[in-house]
Write a protein that holds these residues in place. Structure first.
Motif, PDB file in Angstrom:
ATOM      1  N   GLN A 161       0.821  -1.210   0.000  1.00 50.80           N
ATOM      2  CA  GLN A 161       0.000   0.000   0.000  1.00 50.80           C
ATOM      3  C   GLN A 161       0.856   1.262   0.000  1.00 50.80           C
ATOM      4  OE1 GLN A 161      -3.179   0.299  -0.562  1.00 50.80           O
ATOM      5  NE2 GLN A 161      -3.559  -1.905  -0.615  1.00 50.80           N
ATOM      6  N   LYS A 162       1.982   1.230   0.705  1.00 51.43           N
ATOM      7  CA  LYS A 162       2.878   2.388   0.688  1.00 51.43           C
ATOM      8  C   LYS A 162       3.389   2.641  -0.729  1.00 51.43           C
ATOM      9  CE  LYS A 162       2.814   3.156   5.152  1.00 51.43           C
ATOM     10  NZ  LYS A 162       2.168   4.357   5.712  1.00 51.43           N
ATOM     11  N   ALA A 163       3.762   1.562  -1.421  1.00 55.27           N
ATOM     12  CA  ALA A 163       4.252   1.710  -2.794  1.00 55.27           C
ATOM     13  C   ALA A 163       3.135   2.175  -3.730  1.00 55.27           C
ATOM     14  CB  ALA A 163       4.851   0.393  -3.280  1.00 55.27           C
ATOM     15  N   LEU A 164       1.945   1.591  -3.587  1.00 57.28           N
ATOM     16  CA  LEU A 164       0.820   1.974  -4.448  1.00 57.28           C
ATOM     17  C   LEU A 164       0.460   3.447  -4.281  1.00 57.28           C
ATOM     18  CD1 LEU A 164      -1.525  -1.125  -4.057  1.00 57.28           C
ATOM     19  CD2 LEU A 164      -0.467  -0.349  -6.187  1.00 57.28           C
ATOM     20  N   ALA A 165       0.648   3.974  -3.070  1.00 57.21           N
ATOM     21  CA  ALA A 165       0.318   5.376  -2.819  1.00 57.21           C
ATOM     22  C   ALA A 165       1.203   6.331  -3.609  1.00 57.21           C
ATOM     23  CB  ALA A 165       0.438   5.684  -1.323  1.00 57.21           C
ATOM     24  N   GLN A 166       2.309   5.825  -4.160  1.00 58.08           N
ATOM     25  CA  GLN A 166       3.225   6.684  -4.916  1.00 58.08           C
ATOM     26  C   GLN A 166       3.009   6.604  -6.426  1.00 58.08           C
ATOM     27  OE1 GLN A 166       5.076   8.858  -3.150  1.00 58.08           O
ATOM     28  NE2 GLN A 166       3.922   7.919  -1.465  1.00 58.08           N
ATOM     29  N   ARG A 167       1.934   5.984  -6.849  1.00 62.73           N
ATOM     30  CA  ARG A 167       1.633   5.930  -8.289  1.00 62.73           C
ATOM     31  C   ARG A 167       1.610   7.326  -8.875  1.00 62.73           C
ATOM     32  NH1 ARG A 167      -3.600   2.371  -9.584  1.00 62.73           N
ATOM     33  NH2 ARG A 167      -2.896   2.842 -11.692  1.00 62.73           N
ATOM     34  N   GLY A 168       2.267   7.487 -10.017  1.00 55.35           N
ATOM     35  CA  GLY A 168       2.316   8.772 -10.688  1.00 55.35           C
ATOM     36  C   GLY A 168       3.565   9.580 -10.383  1.00 55.35           C
ATOM     37  N   ASP A 169       4.367   9.127  -9.407  1.00 54.48           N
ATOM     38  CA  ASP A 169       5.616   9.837  -9.109  1.00 54.48           C
ATOM     39  C   ASP A 169       6.625   9.634 -10.235  1.00 54.48           C
ATOM     40  OD1 ASP A 169       4.525  10.677  -6.772  1.00 54.48           O
ATOM     41  OD2 ASP A 169       5.791   9.488  -5.450  1.00 54.48           O
ATOM     42  N   ARG A 170       7.629  10.518 -10.291  1.00 52.80           N
ATOM     43  CA  ARG A 170       8.631  10.470 -11.355  1.00 52.80           C
ATOM     44  C   ARG A 170       9.721   9.454 -11.053  1.00 52.80           C
ATOM     45  NH1 ARG A 170      11.901  14.571 -12.112  1.00 52.80           N
ATOM     46  NH2 ARG A 170      11.627  15.396 -10.001  1.00 52.80           N
ATOM     47  N   TYR A 171      10.268   8.898 -12.127  1.00 47.07           N
ATOM     48  CA  TYR A 171      11.447   8.040 -12.020  1.00 47.07           C
ATOM     49  C   TYR A 171      12.681   8.895 -12.279  1.00 47.07           C
ATOM     50  CZ  TYR A 171      14.966   4.523 -13.156  1.00 47.07           C
ATOM     51  OH  TYR A 171      16.111   3.766 -13.188  1.00 47.07           O
ATOM     52  N   VAL A 172      13.626   8.815 -11.347  1.00 45.75           N
ATOM     53  CA  VAL A 172      14.920   9.470 -11.522  1.00 45.75           C
ATOM     54  C   VAL A 172      15.989   8.458 -11.149  1.00 45.75           C
ATOM     55  CG1 VAL A 172      16.455  11.324 -10.770  1.00 45.75           C
ATOM     56  CG2 VAL A 172      14.007  11.772 -11.037  1.00 45.75           C
ATOM     57  N   PHE A 173      16.814   8.075 -12.115  1.00 48.00           N
ATOM     58  CA  PHE A 173      17.844   7.084 -11.842  1.00 48.00           C
ATOM     59  C   PHE A 173      18.782   7.589 -10.745  1.00 48.00           C
ATOM     60  CE2 PHE A 173      22.099   5.314 -12.609  1.00 48.00           C
ATOM     61  CZ  PHE A 173      21.811   3.962 -12.449  1.00 48.00           C
ATOM     62  N   GLY A 174      19.036   6.735  -9.753  1.00 51.72           N
ATOM     63  CA  GLY A 174      19.925   7.103  -8.662  1.00 51.72           C
ATOM     64  C   GLY A 174      19.293   8.003  -7.621  1.00 51.72           C
ATOM     65  N   ALA A 175      17.963   8.169  -7.678  1.00 49.51           N
ATOM     66  CA  ALA A 175      17.276   9.036  -6.717  1.00 49.51           C
ATOM     67  C   ALA A 175      17.560   8.587  -5.285  1.00 49.51           C
ATOM     68  CB  ALA A 175      15.775   9.029  -6.971  1.00 49.51           C
ATOM     69  N   GLU A 176      17.859   9.534  -4.428  1.00 51.68           N
ATOM     70  CA  GLU A 176      18.061   9.255  -3.006  1.00 51.68           C
ATOM     71  C   GLU A 176      16.941   9.943  -2.233  1.00 51.68           C
ATOM     72  OE1 GLU A 176      20.066   7.249  -1.484  1.00 51.68           O
ATOM     73  OE2 GLU A 176      21.175   6.642  -3.280  1.00 51.68           O
ATOM     74  N   THR A 177      16.010   9.146  -1.747  1.00 53.86           N
ATOM     75  CA  THR A 177      14.828   9.660  -1.065  1.00 53.86           C
ATOM     76  C   THR A 177      15.045   9.675   0.442  1.00 53.86           C
ATOM     77  OG1 THR A 177      13.378   8.818  -2.809  1.00 53.86           O
ATOM     78  CG2 THR A 177      12.363   9.239  -0.685  1.00 53.86           C
ATOM     79  N   ASN A 178      14.568  10.708   1.090  1.00 58.11           N
ATOM     80  CA  ASN A 178      14.547  10.729   2.550  1.00 58.11           C
ATOM     81  C   ASN A 178      13.574   9.656   3.017  1.00 58.11           C
ATOM     82  OD1 ASN A 178      14.168  11.206   5.265  1.00 58.11           O
ATOM     83  ND2 ASN A 178      13.825  13.408   5.056  1.00 58.11           N
TER      84      ASN A 178
END
Length: 230
Positions: free
Chosen positions: A110-127
């Motif tokens: 569900q946490k992953a599904l909630a991010q539908r529509g977010d951008r893909y950035v190779f090497g992204a480092e998320t807080n």
């Protein structure tokens, strides 16, 4: 003399005014509402056609199983409540679980599904403590969603694969395709299985984070995340 209203008519009118009980064979707008709700939560009912067929029943059964409620394929008050209640595709905000707080595979999904529509950035480092980031790459989505569900996994597919091997949680691709919340790997990429032939994943800059068909994608291994309840 006016005939009294039968109890069956009262029950029918009451059901129509709220959420009717639905089961395989039901048809109509309420079934379309059900199918849209199931899709929004990552459970595939087939087409949104207002027909409660075998695929919709299978999606209902999977949803009921994931919610820990009666698994009967019938959509009554309890199932409607779960579908329309606080457990939506965008989970409510709250404190980040600590290391000892173990979640479920459904929390992770569900946490992953909630991010539908977010951008893909190779090497992204998320807080990892950010409740609603807007950029991911494939392994970062897995790491972030796992952290939100209360467990830790390393970043990078080259680190995740040996990590799960060491933990003894590698599984076959076939098993991963059938297990909601399992991981699917191929060289340089990871996706989260929805257990019904689909994935939620950060697929690439032309796709972003979304739900995709999992079949025929060249997966080479699967894994379960240690600490999650499947």
């Amino acid at each position: 003399m006016v005939a009294p209203i039968s109890s069956s008519r009262v029950t029918t009118q009451s059901a129509r005014s709220s959420n009717p009980t639905l089961r395989e064979g039901s048809r109509g707008p309420a079934v379309r509402d059900l199918q849209n709700l199931l899709k929004s939560k990552g459970f595939n009912p087939g087409g949104v056609d207002g027909v409660f067929g075998p695929k919709t029943k299978a999606a209902v059964l999977s949803f009921q199983r994931a919610q820990g409620i009666s698994v009967d394929g019938i959509v009554g008050p309890q199932t409607w409540g779960k579908l329309k209640g606080a457990g939506g595709s965008k989970p409510p905000s709250g404190p980040t679980p600590g290391p000892a707080a173990k979640g479920t595979a459904e929390d992770f999904v569900q946490k992953a599904l909630a991010q539908r529509g977010d951008r893909y950035v190779f090497g992204a480092e998320t807080n990892l403590n950010d409740k609603n980031p807007d950029t991911f790459d494939c392994s970062e989505l897995v790491q972030w969603a796992a952290h939100q569900a209360g467990v830790s996994v390393p970043d990078g597919t080259m680190n995740q694969v040996p990590f799960f091997r060491q933990k003894g949680t590698q599984i076959s691709v076939d098993q991963a395709l059938k297990t909601r919340g399992a991981l699917l790997y191929r060289p340089g990429h990871v996706a989260i299985s929805l257990g019904d032939g689909r994935t939620i994943e950060a697929r690439g800059k032309n796709y972003g984070v979304n739900i995709f068909n999992a079949n025929g994608r060249g997966w080479t291994s699967g894994a379960l995340i240690p600490g999650l309840k499947y």
